[in-house]
Each structure stands twice: as structure tokens, then as C-alpha cells.
Scaffold this motif. Structure first.
Motif, mmCIF file in Angstrom:
data_model
loop_
_atom_site.group_PDB
_atom_site.id
_atom_site.type_symbol
_atom_site.label_atom_id
_atom_site.label_comp_id
_atom_site.label_asym_id
_atom_site.label_seq_id
_atom_site.Cartn_x
_atom_site.Cartn_y
_atom_site.Cartn_z
ATOM 1 N N TYR A 324 51.060 9.652 55.845
ATOM 2 C CA TYR A 324 51.946 10.807 55.816
ATOM 3 C C TYR A 324 51.806 11.604 57.120
ATOM 4 C CZ TYR A 324 51.827 9.977 50.744
ATOM 5 O OH TYR A 324 51.896 9.415 49.496
ATOM 6 N N ALA A 336 58.795 21.898 50.224
ATOM 7 C CA ALA A 336 58.190 20.717 49.608
ATOM 8 C C ALA A 336 57.630 21.034 48.227
ATOM 9 C CB ALA A 336 57.087 20.166 50.517
ATOM 10 N N ASN A 337 57.067 22.221 48.098
ATOM 11 C CA ASN A 337 56.495 22.631 46.813
ATOM 12 C C ASN A 337 57.577 22.739 45.745
ATOM 13 O OD1 ASN A 337 54.163 23.435 45.314
ATOM 14 N ND2 ASN A 337 54.958 25.535 45.343
ATOM 15 N N GLN A 340 58.556 19.246 44.644
ATOM 16 C CA GLN A 340 57.573 18.649 43.776
ATOM 17 C C GLN A 340 57.659 19.246 42.363
ATOM 18 O OE1 GLN A 340 54.049 19.403 46.257
ATOM 19 N NE2 GLN A 340 53.676 17.192 46.234
ATOM 20 N N ASN A 341 57.843 20.555 42.321
ATOM 21 C CA ASN A 341 57.874 21.233 41.010
ATOM 22 C C ASN A 341 59.111 20.866 40.209
ATOM 23 O OD1 ASN A 341 55.445 22.496 41.442
ATOM 24 N ND2 ASN A 341 56.374 24.355 42.302
ATOM 25 N N HIS A 343 60.186 18.026 39.877
ATOM 26 C CA HIS A 343 59.949 16.733 39.244
ATOM 27 C C HIS A 343 58.671 16.794 38.413
ATOM 28 C CE1 HIS A 343 62.770 15.770 42.497
ATOM 29 N NE2 HIS A 343 63.120 14.707 41.779
#
Length: 343
Positions: A324, A336-337, A340-341, A343
Motif C-alpha cells: 500500500y 478513506a475512513n 471503510q465505515n 462497508h
């Protein structure tokens, strides 16, 4: 090289006069003078100039030296002109300008059958006196003996001459305006803005871009320090960029830095920009973006110099050996957070 005419004149600010120095019977002095002439005549110069159209004084004096019209009188006129211009500069800029005690050297040299050079330089007077008396202890390197110099190519054809390329050298970090503009009646062929654009353009295309595929991480690091240098205020020097910025760069792989440095030093002559000039950072603001393909769908775009590149862009590998890129960014983290949240 054959020196057809040579004159040494002391510029005496204490007595506000000029005084001829005799070198005919002093072999050690003549060797010293010859080393200076060879240094200047072989030097590509730092900046190329042309005579100002509305000023004929210096051009006329030089033409008379070339034409062998009472050369000693012309040389004395040149020396007195320099004394006057240095006095003006010292009065006007006494807090920031120190006029070095020196000797003026004027020479007309035959290089080939049809090619000549006319040389004018201000050199270290203490060094000259030590040479003349045989008391020199630790001589300066030739280049450091020369405070300021001017060299012009002269071509002869069927008895007629043409003054061609005209260049200067200045040991100071900034070229003294009183020397090239006031004393020599010169103006730069390229202005600082055009020099800035050309220097960055050819460093980017001829030096950095060829590294992108084979040495992508070195390309990024060198691009970053180059942009940082070009976007800072102050003077551009091809020697400083090559010897200090690139010379003090340590690659992580087998990149041949000496070959790169040698290639850089050829750029001004090959691509027609000056070796030294004052940078105009805004001229390259729209040209500094660089991109890297991270995946087929994602690009990394960098739009400006990054002060702490190694702390801003980092590598990461997880337990499953997946690789990465990590970028220090509060906004990027939030984005990005959120992804992610969801999903």
C-alpha cells in the motif's frame, strides 16, 4: 593561443587614479597573467549578453582595441571608466557592495587563423604583487583570482571583423550590475523569466523524465528537490545545482550520479539558457505538477515541492504481503475512513 596585445592597469581607489603595470620582463607574472587569460578564454561564461543599442562607449573602445587603433589609450580609457563606475557603485551601495582591490587585465588573443577573443577582467591585486615580487606563498586557484571578467568572440573575414558571443563571469553570488550594465554597456540576451522557464524545462525533460521508468523513486525524490530549488527565491547556478544539490544526493540504487551531473552541466550550452541568473519562481508554477500511475485506475498527482517527502509519503505492507501507499493527509484520512465505515 597567441596573445597579440596585453595591458595590466592597477585600479587605485585610494588615490582615485589608474596606473599601468609592467609585465614584459617578469616571467612569473606573465605566467600568472596567461593562466588567467586561458581560464577566461576557455570558460563558457555564466551569462550571455549583447551591447545596449543606445550605449556606444564601451563598444567603441573595444572596437578600437580590435582595430589596433592606439590600444594603450583605449585601455587607459577603459580603466578610467571602470574606476568611475566602481566609485559610483561604492557610493550608492556602500552598505552591501565592497569593491575588491584589483588590477585590470585587457588582452586581445588569437585563437585560430580567423578567430580571436578580447578579454577584460578584474583580478586579485595582492596575488599579482606576490607574483611580481616572487613572494607568493599560497596562490589562489585561478578561478578565485578573478573577481569579474568579460570575454567576447571576434571573427575575422576578408579583413572585416564581427564581435560575436559575449559572456561574463563574477566570483560573487550575484552578478554586479555596475560591471556588466554600467561599465560594459551590456544587457542580458535572455531575461530572468525566460531563463527560469528554460532551465526548469530542460532539467525536467532531459534529466528527470528519463529516470521515471527505470528509477521511479529516484525520479520522485530528485523532482521534489529540484522543484524546491527552482521555486525558492535567489540565484540559479548550474554549477550549484549540479555539484551541490545533485552532488550531495545519495541514490538508493545504482543510479550513476556522476553521469547525471556531467549531463546537467551541458544543458545551458546545448539548450540555450544562462549558467547563472536570478530565479523567477512564478514562471514555473503551472509546470511543476508530476503524476505517477499507482494502478490502472488511480494516479498520484503532486503539484508542489513537499518539504518532508519521506514523512509525507510512506510505504506499507500487510501480513498477507499486500503493498500500500500511505499519504499524510487529514482530508484523505477522513475520506478513506468514510469509505471503510460505509462497508
Amino acid at each position: 593561443m597567441d596573445v597579440e596585445y596585453l595591458k595590466l592597469i592597477k585600479i587605485d581607489h585610494d588615490r582615485n587614479c589608474v596606473t599601468e603595470e609592467n609585465v614584459e620582463d617578469k616571467d612569473n607574472v606573465r605566467d600568472y597573467v596567461m593562466s588567467i587569460i586561458e581560464q577566461i578564454s576557455s570558460n563558457a561564461g555564466e551569462r550571455e549578453y549583447e551591447f545596449k543599442e543606445n550605449e556606444l562607449t564601451m563598444k567603441t573602445l573595444l572596437e578600437k582595441v580590435i582595430e589596433n587603433k592606439d590600444r594603450d589609450a583605449q585601455s587607459n580609457a577603459i580603466a578610467n571608466r571602470l574606476l568611475a563606475k566602481e566609485n559610483e557603485a561604492e557610493q550608492k551601495f556602500h552598505q552591501i557592495t565592497e569593491i575588491q582591490k584589483g588590477i585590470l587585465l585587457i588582452a586581445y588573443c588569437k585563437m585560430t587563423e580567423d578567430e580571436y577573443k578580447i578579454v577584460i577582467c578584474k583580478a586579485d591585486y595582492t596575488e599579482f604583487i606576490e607574483e611580481a615580487t616572487g613572494q607568493r606563498k599560497n596562490g589562489l586557484p585561478t578561478k578565485k583570482k578573478i573577481f569579474k571578467s568579460f570575454c567576447a568572440n571576434v571573427s575575422m573575414n576578408a579583413g572585416a571583423y564581427t564581435i560575436g558571443k559575449k559572456v561574463t563571469f563574477d566570483v560573487n553570488s550575484n552578478q554586479a550590475k555596475y560591471w556588466y550594465e554600467g561599465f560594459l554597456d551590456l544587457k542580458a540576451c535572455l531575461d530572468d523569466a525566460e531563463n527560469t522557464k528554460r532551465a526548469f524545462q530542460y532539467i525536467k525533460s532531459k534529466i528527470l523524465e528519463p529516470l521515471r521508468k527505470v528509477h521511479p523513486h529516484e525520479h520522485l525524490r530528485l523532482w521534489n528537490i529540484t522543484v524546491g530549488y527552482m521555486r525558492s527565491d535567489g540565484e540559479f547556478s548550474i554549477d550549484y545545482y549540479a555539484d551541490t544539490i545533485l552532488g550531495q544526493y545519495y541514490p538508493e540504487d545504482n543510479l550513476d550520479m556522476q553521469a547525471l551531473i556531467s549531463k546537467v552541466k551541458l544543458l545551458p550550452e546545448k539548450w540555450k539558457f544562462d549558467n547563472r541568473f536570478t530565479k523567477v519562481p512564478n514562471e514555473i508554477k503551472s509546470k511543476i505538477r508530476t503524476e505517477y500511475d499507482l494502478t490502472r485506475d488511480i494516479k498520484l498527482s503532486i503539484n508542489e515541492h513537499i518539504n518532508d517527502l519521506e514523512k509525507t509519503i510512506l510505504a506499507y505492507k500487510d501480513e498477507e504481503d499486500r503493498k500500500y501507499i500511505m499519504i499524510l493527509s487529514e482530508l484523505g484520512y477522513k475520506l478513506a475512513n468514510k469509505i471503510q465505515n460505509e462497508h
